[in-house]
Motif scaffolding. Sequence first.
Motif, PDB file in Angstrom:
ATOM      1  N   SER A 156       0.839  -1.195   0.000  1.00  0.00           N
ATOM      2  CA  SER A 156       0.000   0.000   0.000  1.00  0.00           C
ATOM      3  C   SER A 156       0.871   1.241   0.000  1.00  0.00           C
ATOM      4  O   SER A 156       1.995   1.236   0.518  1.00  0.00           O
ATOM      5  N   ARG A 157       0.341   2.289  -0.586  1.00  0.00           N
ATOM      6  CA  ARG A 157       1.066   3.555  -0.642  1.00  0.00           C
ATOM      7  C   ARG A 157       0.944   4.300   0.686  1.00  0.00           C
ATOM      8  O   ARG A 157       0.113   3.985   1.524  1.00  0.00           O
ATOM      9  N   GLU A 163       5.940   0.518 -11.523  1.00  0.00           N
ATOM     10  CA  GLU A 163       5.752  -0.923 -11.690  1.00  0.00           C
ATOM     11  C   GLU A 163       7.079  -1.675 -11.762  1.00  0.00           C
ATOM     12  O   GLU A 163       7.233  -2.758 -11.181  1.00  0.00           O
ATOM     13  N   LEU A 182       8.619  -1.957  -8.250  1.00  0.00           N
ATOM     14  CA  LEU A 182       7.885  -2.901  -7.405  1.00  0.00           C
ATOM     15  C   LEU A 182       8.164  -4.338  -7.824  1.00  0.00           C
ATOM     16  O   LEU A 182       8.340  -5.221  -6.989  1.00  0.00           O
ATOM     17  N   ILE A 231       1.983  -8.469  -7.769  1.00  0.00           N
ATOM     18  CA  ILE A 231       1.899  -7.458  -6.722  1.00  0.00           C
ATOM     19  C   ILE A 231       0.530  -6.799  -6.817  1.00  0.00           C
ATOM     20  O   ILE A 231       0.106  -6.381  -7.900  1.00  0.00           O
ATOM     21  N   ASP A 246      -1.168  -3.559  -5.640  1.00  0.00           N
ATOM     22  CA  ASP A 246      -0.714  -2.243  -5.200  1.00  0.00           C
ATOM     23  C   ASP A 246      -1.938  -1.355  -4.990  1.00  0.00           C
ATOM     24  O   ASP A 246      -2.792  -1.245  -5.873  1.00  0.00           O
ATOM     25  N   GLU A 299      -3.541   2.527  -3.396  1.00  0.00           N
ATOM     26  CA  GLU A 299      -3.253   3.865  -2.895  1.00  0.00           C
ATOM     27  C   GLU A 299      -4.525   4.715  -2.862  1.00  0.00           C
ATOM     28  O   GLU A 299      -5.440   4.517  -3.661  1.00  0.00           O
TER      29      GLU A 299
END
Length: 216
Positions: A48-49, A115, A118, A127, A129, A131
């Motif tokens: 997570s961002r 990307e 990560l 992944i 992801d 945010e």
Amino acid sequence: MVNLSSLKKSMSLIAFASLSVGCTATDNIQLSQTDLSLLDGKSVVFVSRELPSFITYITAGGDTSDFPQGRINLNELNVQSPTNTVGEKLVADLTQRFGLNATVVNEPITLDNNETFLAARYGADYILDSEIQSWSIVQQPFGWGRYNLDYSSQVRLIDTKTAKVISQGSCSNVIEYNEGFSNQTLLDKNAKGLKAVIEKAADKCFEELKRYTFNA
């Protein structure tokens, strides 16, 4: 005399409230049947961002009496990100459906990680992801002292072999107009009301993303 500036702000919020009610998955890249078939038994890491430290307060006529600083400090109230909740639920759903080996990274990553970064950092096949793109407390234009929660978030599923996004969905959520809450309800008892509204918003977004982005 009518304050034209306040009137314009009020009319803008009326239009916003009319157009943005409920939860809608947008900017959608639906997971293809081909990619779905390749998920069985693979590994996924959920990241997570960074969570914004504050929720912004938006008022129709410049009245900041309820929130003098124009924002709510999330760290002081121990408020968790709805996007983390959505991402964790999606990981759990994908794990149950496809037998994925899931790992949750508890430390938020920075906002500028792309990307390729990560994919290179985490040793997994995929992944997930997530945010927060924006969130705020919005005053109802004709419900003085009543507020709605507005937030938008994005999740992406990245194939680490190609560093490509193979599925993406954004969810914009505004709690229904007639469910608007007061400042007291929002912040009393260590923000119990705010946390309940955030949880409800996260549940709505999870169901939308699960259906329209991840083919459930």
